[in-house]
Scaffold this motif. Sequence first.
Motif, PDB file in Angstrom:
ATOM      1  N   VAL A 168       2.899  13.498   3.051  1.00 41.24           N
ATOM      2  CA  VAL A 168       2.713  11.641   3.704  1.00 41.24           C
ATOM      3  C   VAL A 168       3.847  11.234   4.470  1.00 41.24           C
ATOM      4  CG1 VAL A 168       1.636   9.951   3.365  1.00 41.24           C
ATOM      5  CG2 VAL A 168       0.938  11.883   2.219  1.00 41.24           C
TER       6      VAL A 168
ATOM      7  N   ARG B 192       6.786  11.199  -0.665  1.00 41.99           N
ATOM      8  CA  ARG B 192       5.081  11.277  -0.960  1.00 41.99           C
ATOM      9  C   ARG B 192       4.561  12.298   0.287  1.00 41.99           C
ATOM     10  NH1 ARG B 192       2.647   5.593   1.009  1.00 41.99           N
ATOM     11  NH2 ARG B 192       4.876   5.783   1.384  1.00 41.99           N
TER      12      ARG B 192
ATOM     13  N   ALA C 119       0.347  13.548  -0.807  1.00 42.03           N
ATOM     14  CA  ALA C 119      -1.598  13.672  -1.111  1.00 42.03           C
ATOM     15  C   ALA C 119      -1.324  15.486  -1.236  1.00 42.03           C
ATOM     16  CB  ALA C 119      -2.212  13.417   0.158  1.00 42.03           C
TER      17      ALA C 119
ATOM     18  N   MET D 279      -1.517  12.219  -5.100  1.00 33.83           N
ATOM     19  CA  MET D 279      -0.453  11.641  -4.516  1.00 33.83           C
ATOM     20  C   MET D 279       0.296  11.656  -5.469  1.00 33.83           C
ATOM     21  SD  MET D 279      -1.774  10.349  -2.223  1.00 33.83           S
ATOM     22  CE  MET D 279       0.449   9.591  -1.484  1.00 33.83           C
TER      23      MET D 279
ATOM     24  N   ASP E  97       5.479  11.244  -5.716  1.00 33.25           N
ATOM     25  CA  ASP E  97       6.543  10.449  -4.852  1.00 33.25           C
ATOM     26  C   ASP E  97       7.605  10.420  -5.752  1.00 33.25           C
ATOM     27  OD1 ASP E  97       7.790   9.044  -2.931  1.00 33.25           O
ATOM     28  OD2 ASP E  97       6.471   6.975  -2.702  1.00 33.25           O
TER      29      ASP E  97
END
Length: 96
Positions: free
Chosen positions: A9, A13, A15, A24, A26
């Motif tokens: 993303v 990060r 998806a 998600m 991160d």
Amino acid sequence: MSSITVSHVAGDRFAIEVGEHILMVDQQVQDGGEGTAPTPTELFVSSLASCVAHYARRYLARHELATEGLTVTADYQIGSGPARVSAVQLVVTLSP
């Protein structure tokens, strides 16, 4: 065969497409991410804990035992050297 797709993303990060769901991941801010979602490691340990919770609930239901208050707590340790989970302790708790 089932399929899971992980797409970048921004920054750290990603998806994760699982069936019709999108999760998600991160990194924490102190590790260079934005802290917008669990880390992949946290999601890994969460997956293990939720699997244990699922099968514990099924066991209780199959034996006609109460499932109220069922929780699974996962404590984990990151090992030295290459980043990895070196230990996981799972605790299953039920209401008295």
